[in-house]
Design a protein around this motif. Structure first.
Motif, PDB file in Angstrom:
ATOM      1  N   VAL A  18       0.486   1.884   1.833  1.00 20.62           N
ATOM      2  CA  VAL A  18      -0.214   1.230   2.566  1.00 20.62           C
ATOM      3  C   VAL A  18       0.750   0.463   4.553  1.00 20.62           C
ATOM      4  O   VAL A  18       1.419   1.248   3.966  1.00 20.62           O
ATOM      5  CB  VAL A  18      -0.061  -0.756   2.005  1.00 20.62           C
ATOM      6  N   ARG A  19       0.259   0.372   4.050  1.00 26.15           N
ATOM      7  CA  ARG A  19       1.119   0.315   6.544  1.00 26.15           C
ATOM      8  C   ARG A  19       1.476  -0.756   6.217  1.00 26.15           C
ATOM      9  O   ARG A  19       1.822  -1.443   5.764  1.00 26.15           O
ATOM     10  CB  ARG A  19      -0.194  -0.160   7.543  1.00 26.15           C
ATOM     11  N   GLN A  20       2.675  -0.480   7.114  1.00 25.97           N
ATOM     12  CA  GLN A  20       3.481  -1.306   6.791  1.00 25.97           C
ATOM     13  C   GLN A  20       3.112  -3.039   7.694  1.00 25.97           C
ATOM     14  O   GLN A  20       2.071  -2.954   8.595  1.00 25.97           O
ATOM     15  CB  GLN A  20       4.741  -1.464   8.165  1.00 25.97           C
ATOM     16  N   GLY A  21       3.873  -4.023   6.763  1.00 27.12           N
ATOM     17  CA  GLY A  21       2.689  -5.363   7.452  1.00 27.12           C
ATOM     18  C   GLY A  21       1.922  -5.554   6.790  1.00 27.12           C
ATOM     19  O   GLY A  21       1.432  -6.657   7.197  1.00 27.12           O
ATOM     20  N   GLU A  22       1.768  -4.847   5.953  1.00 25.98           N
ATOM     21  CA  GLU A  22       0.136  -5.301   4.815  1.00 25.98           C
ATOM     22  C   GLU A  22       1.192  -5.865   3.262  1.00 25.98           C
ATOM     23  O   GLU A  22       0.530  -5.565   2.615  1.00 25.98           O
ATOM     24  CB  GLU A  22      -0.490  -4.490   5.263  1.00 25.98           C
ATOM     25  N   GLU A  23       2.242  -6.863   3.257  1.00 22.21           N
ATOM     26  CA  GLU A  23       2.666  -7.245   2.081  1.00 22.21           C
ATOM     27  C   GLU A  23       1.786  -7.455   1.271  1.00 22.21           C
ATOM     28  O   GLU A  23       1.738  -7.651   0.318  1.00 22.21           O
ATOM     29  CB  GLU A  23       3.575  -8.363   2.127  1.00 22.21           C
TER      30      GLU A  23
END
Lengths: 260, 252
Positions: free
Chosen positions: A216-221
């Protein structure tokens, strides 16, 4: 580009959070990596990755849309928001982690030793002391074999095919490779008739990485953690096992999650 | 020192840490190359004589052998011996398998020896055939038989004249010995590829290997220059008195 929409069950949508339920989750898949991801003769996507993606969506109670993407453009397309997650047998490596984020692994084909059925030694560092172990040069297995079996002679080959050939000829006592590859391209063939796996799975974060995860994209915890939880849930309820058994003779999930 | 090294985009520490492996690689390379050259050279002498004298039976057989081994790549020859012969149950069950053909080292030595013997045979045959008529006629006039003529006049002369061309064969054989690394032997290139594979490097192993080969070739070149000076002095072009007068440089 071929797009295909998979509608998940609507019945429990009310349970999902409003934010998650708003848009369909777009998942990047490859479609050219059998048996994990391929196209049926009528053009529909099929394979282990595809079914896992569908099962995860069902588990998360999200609408999902599968987006086909070629392998080398996979990470750029994710970053460009063409889709929100990648389910395409992507190994979790340090280098990729600088670009994107990963869920927990959803499979990890472990490395296993293969030797003659009547080998007469064990697949332990002591058992293999003084024995010749063949591995493919530059593969993760070279790293692991030298670390794990310091008293064995590690014999390096250019291709995995050559490793199997010399194993048959008896020039090496054992070989270490991906267990799936060993099963599919050697043990299940005539050449491999007198051979078998020796000992259990070998997993090692330093040499082998942490398995295959969903990117997933970074920041999409939030999404990452939801996917990790969904993987755990389908492992739990048997959905994973059902899909696994359709494609493979043994559980490709591997051992415990690498992060534990 | 630390600062200077950091400009070089090479992991020198890794090379230094594993240098003992490279030295072992040098030993494997040298021992394979020179054993092959020695055995191949000894085989080449009778074969070259048979070829030069156009022996009715042996000449066509040896011609066929050198034609095949000079006409195919060393890599293919090595693969055929290492992987090819192992495909036959007859060979795997024979006495040849266990001590010899099952070992990568022996397979490499056999392939290299057969290869260099083929080249050396043709090289030496050329030198024998090229022996000046005067030398041969003088030998006949002084009552030498064919055998003694060959032993005392033709072969020593041919060996000397073959030295420059043979230095190329030695260097080619050294470079050709990298084939050993494709059949699992840890020669110089084998260690270089091991280093690259073990630490996921792109070229550290190759550069180290290249430098080591370069150093060995340098030594070989020096050795042959010495041999040429010693054994080919009689063929060196002599300065004529006229040329010496025009050129004030002292002559060697």
């Amino acid at each position: 580009m071929l797009r295909r929409t998979f509608l998940t069950t609507v019945t429990a949508l009310a349970l999902a959070t409003p934010a998650l339920a708003a848009d369909p989750l777009r998942i990047g898949v490859e479609g050219a990596y059998p048996p994990f991801s391929f196209k049926e003769s009528d053009g529909t996507l099929a394979g282990f990755d595809i079914e896992i993606a569908t099962a995860l969506c069902a588990q998360m109670q999200r609408d999902c849309e599968l987006v086909e993407q070629e392998w080398d453009g996979m990470i750029p397309a994710l970053k460009a928001q063409k889709f929100d997650a990648i389910v395409a047998s992507m190994s979790i490596t340090e280098e990729r982690k600088r670009q994107i984020d990963f869920s927990e692994k959803y499979y990890q084909t472990p490395a296993r030793l293969v030797a003659r059925t009547d080998a007469g030694f064990e697949g332990t560092p002591e058992g293999l002391s003084g024995k010749r172990i063949g591995v493919q040069r530059g593969a993760t297995h070279q790293c692991y074999a030298e670390k794990m079996f310091p008293d064995a002679e590690i014999v390096l080959y250019g291709t995995q095919e050559e490793v199997f050939r010399d194993l048959v000829l008896g020039r090496i006592d054992a070989q270490l490779s991906d267990s799936l590859i060993a099963q599919e391209s050697f043990l299940s063939k005539d050449d491999g008739a007198e051979f078998a796996f020796l000992g259990g799975d070998h997993l090692d974060v330093e040499c082998y990485g942490e398995g295959v995860g969903i990117a997933v994209r970074q920041g999409e915890e939030e999404l990452r953690d939801a996917l990790s939880a969904a993987i755990a849930a389908i492992r739990e309820d048997g959905t994973y096992a059902k899909i696994n058994d359709k494609y493979f003779a043994f559980d490709i999930y591997g051992g415990r999650p690498a992060s534990n | 020192m630390e600062n200077i090294l950091s400009f070089i985009p090479l992991d020198i520490t890794l090379i230094a840490q594993n240098f003992d492996r490279f030295l072992y690689g040098v030993w494997v390379t040298l021992n394979l190359t020179f054993l092959a050259l020695l055995i191949g050279g000894l085989l080449a002498i009778p074969m070259a004589i048979a070829r030069a004298s156009r022996h009715a039976v042996l000449n066509p057989i040896i011609w066929g052998y050198t034609y095949v081994f000079r006409g195919t790549p060393l890599l293919v020859q090595t693969y055929l011996i290492y992987y090819g012969l192992g495909q036959f149950d007859v060979i795997r069950q024979s006495w040849l398998w266990e001590p010899v053909l099952s070992s990568a080292w022996w397979c490499a030595l056999i392939a290299f020896t057969l290869n260099t013997a083929a080249y050396s045979t043709e090289l030496l045959r050329g030198a024998i055939v090229d022996t000046s008529k005067g030398e041969v006629e003088a030998a006949i006039a002084t009552g030498h038989s064919y055998r003694s003529r060959m032993r005392r006049i033709v072969l020593p002369s041919a060996f000397r004249r073959a030295i420059p061309a043979y230095s190329n064969e030695v260097i080619f054989m050294l470079h050709g010995s990298v084939v050993a690394s494709t059949i699992t032997l840890q020669d110089i290139l084998g260690v270089g590829r091991w280093l690259n594979g073990r630490y996921y490097l792109a070229y550290e192993g190759f550069i180290t290997a290249a430098l080591l080969y370069f150093l060995i070739v340098l030594c070989i070149t020096w050795a042959f220059r010495w041999l040429e000076r010693r054994y080919l002095r009689h063929l060196a072009r002599r300065e004529t008195p006229a040329a010496a007068r025009m050129d004030p440089e002292p002559t060697r």
